[in-house]
Design a protein around this motif. Structure first.
Motif, PDB file in Angstrom:
ATOM      1  N   UNK A 211     -13.953 -28.884  24.903  1.00  0.00           N
ATOM      2  CA  UNK A 211     -13.419 -27.830  25.765  1.00  0.00           C
ATOM      3  C   UNK A 211     -13.120 -26.561  24.973  1.00  0.00           C
ATOM      4  N   UNK A 212     -12.900 -25.478  25.713  1.00  0.00           N
ATOM      5  CA  UNK A 212     -12.776 -24.167  25.069  1.00  0.00           C
ATOM      6  C   UNK A 212     -11.724 -23.306  25.743  1.00  0.00           C
ATOM      7  N   UNK A 213     -11.151 -22.393  24.967  1.00  0.00           N
ATOM      8  CA  UNK A 213     -10.349 -21.291  25.490  1.00  0.00           C
ATOM      9  C   UNK A 213     -11.147 -20.015  25.265  1.00  0.00           C
ATOM     10  N   UNK A 214     -11.373 -19.273  26.334  1.00  0.00           N
ATOM     11  CA  UNK A 214     -12.195 -18.061  26.246  1.00  0.00           C
ATOM     12  C   UNK A 214     -11.315 -16.854  26.559  1.00  0.00           C
ATOM     13  N   UNK A 215     -11.246 -15.950  25.620  1.00  0.00           N
ATOM     14  CA  UNK A 215     -10.423 -14.746  25.771  1.00  0.00           C
ATOM     15  C   UNK A 215     -11.323 -13.577  26.167  1.00  0.00           C
ATOM     16  N   UNK A 216     -10.957 -12.901  27.253  1.00  0.00           N
ATOM     17  CA  UNK A 216     -11.718 -11.732  27.716  1.00  0.00           C
ATOM     18  C   UNK A 216     -10.769 -10.547  27.869  1.00  0.00           C
TER      19      UNK A 216
END
Length: 428
Positions: A301-306
């Protein structure tokens, strides 16, 4: 969880890839089992149950005695919880009923649409690492509201040759007509072809692992419909720094504990918040009985910062999550504009677990990006829309010339004649 900051759009598909095997890896196995069940019925069914579930069964059909014994074992408190959830699911799905649609398109030309139940349905209920009796509620309740005549439930037995007491109690509470001890590919194949013990059905419902998902897709080649491609569970949370990090972490873990092939994703506009959630995830992870499975899922799984909500929304729609939680300073932006999600959960106090169990919505939802084109299970999933029409003498005289011209233009003379004969009789 890996933190990825401002990924380029060209890399989104790679970053958002699901941790699942390809169909090619599984299809050969599924085909072998299907052919065996088709040709050998219960004999093959029992062999696969022995091989995969490590148990020899005298009968795959659950008896009334087993159902009664199981019901007596379930605690009063759990029965009350199941009944409350059932009530909410019934209320929400009953509200989805629609009236007959009747319209006279021309003078003397009446058309209408009515919904009729699918007569025979099969419900697949996973029972391996977590016996999902909640899925019985989600499938059997709307099947009964729709009026399905045969509701056949399949679930894998444990090593003692039994289906979980909670599944059996819930099945009899919700009006399931037959319960079968069979799981995996062989259960789906049994429902597809029918065996000495398993009735053939017209449509198969229910989630499962990747093998069950491919088996359901193969069933469609044999004229059996399915609810949707529903594989390993997944969740995407959109949260900014206003959200409660502990709540977000708990929601991510609630899906991660389903299995090693589950996937959870956090999308956020704050890298600091992503790091706080990461810390909270590993803190809560240590207290989970299913820590091993959840850890494997978290590793996928991932944390994606935008930078902003607009980019976040575009990325979320590109992923098409099964479950979508939004907890931000402007939840309405996402609620109003989201295009691809199986089910949406809004605000700090709406955990995904509510939809899994008791709020009333259905938890059988499209995964693997299929929310871009598929709906989750609802009342209409168990119904067919049938159209009717009745044309009067006056009506055929009004619409007849149009039909004649169109049929002639397509070169279908018999179609034209079917109208011409009637018009000649009326004109004589």
């Amino acid at each position: 969880m890996q933190i990825i900051q401002n990924p380029l759009k060209k890399d989104w598909s790679t970053i958002l890839e699901r941790p699942t095997k390809t169909v090619d890896d599984i299809e050969a196995i599924v085909n072998t089992v299907f052919n065996d069940i088709k040709n050998n019925g219960d004999k093959a069914l029992n062999e696969y149950t022995h091989r995969f579930d490590k148990v020899e069964l005298e009968s795959v059909i659950v008896s009334e005695i087993e159902i009664n014994d199981a019901s007596n074992t379930v605690s009063k408190e759990l029965k009350e919880a199941i009944q409350l959830a059932k009530s909410n699911i019934e209320k929400f799905h009953s509200a989805q009923k629609t009236e007959k649609v009747l319209f006279e398109t021309m003078d003397g030309v009446a058309c209408w649409q009515e919904k009729r139940p699918i007569q025979k349905v099969g419900l697949y209920i996973p029972g391996g690492t977590a016996p999902l009796f909640s899925t019985v509620l989600m499938l059997a309740v709307p099947a009964n509201i729709a009026g399905c005549k045969e509701i056949v439930l399949c679930s894998p037995p444990n090593k003692e040759g039994r289906i979980a007491n909670e599944i059996l109690y819930t099945a009899q509470l919700c009006g399931v007509t037959k319960i079968i001890k069979a799981g995996g590919i062989q259960a789906v194949a049994g429902l597809t072809f029918g065996t000495e013990s398993i009735p053939q059905v017209y449509k198969i419902f229910g989630p499962g692992n990747q093998y069950v998902t491919v088996a359901k897709q193969l069933a469609t080649k044999y004229g059996v419909a399915i609810d949707m491609p529903a594989g390993p569970s997944e969740l995407l949370v959109m949260a900014d720094k206003s959200a409660n990090a502990a709540y977000v972490a708990s929601d991510l873990l609630s899906q991660a504990e389903h299995g090693a092939d589950s996937q959870v994703i956090l999308v956020t506009t704050s890298k600091d918040f992503a790091q706080v959630v990461n810390t909270e995830v590993y803190k809560q992870l240590n207290d989970l009985p299913r820590k091993g499975m959840a850890t494997d899922a978290i590793n996928n799984s991932k944390s994606i910062v935008v930078d902003n909500f607009e980019t976040a929304l575009e990325l979320i729609d590109a992923y098409g999550p099964e479950h979508f939680i939004v907890s931000t300073t402007n939840d309405d932006f996402f609620v109003d504009n989201i295009g691809n999600a199986g089910s949406v959960f809004i605000g700090d106090y709406t955990p995904e677990s509510a939809g899994d169990y008791a709020s009333g919505t259905n938890h059988t939802l499209p995964t693997n990006g299929f929310s871009k084109a598929y709906s989750g299970v609802n009342l209409d999933s168990f119904l067919k829309s049938m159209t009717f029409q009745k044309i009067s003498k006056k009506g055929i005289m009004v619409i007849g010339p149009t039909i004649q011209l169109m049929a002639e233009a397509e070169g279908l003379q018999a179609h034209k004649n079917a109208v011409t004969l009637r018009l000649k009789d009326l004109e004589s």
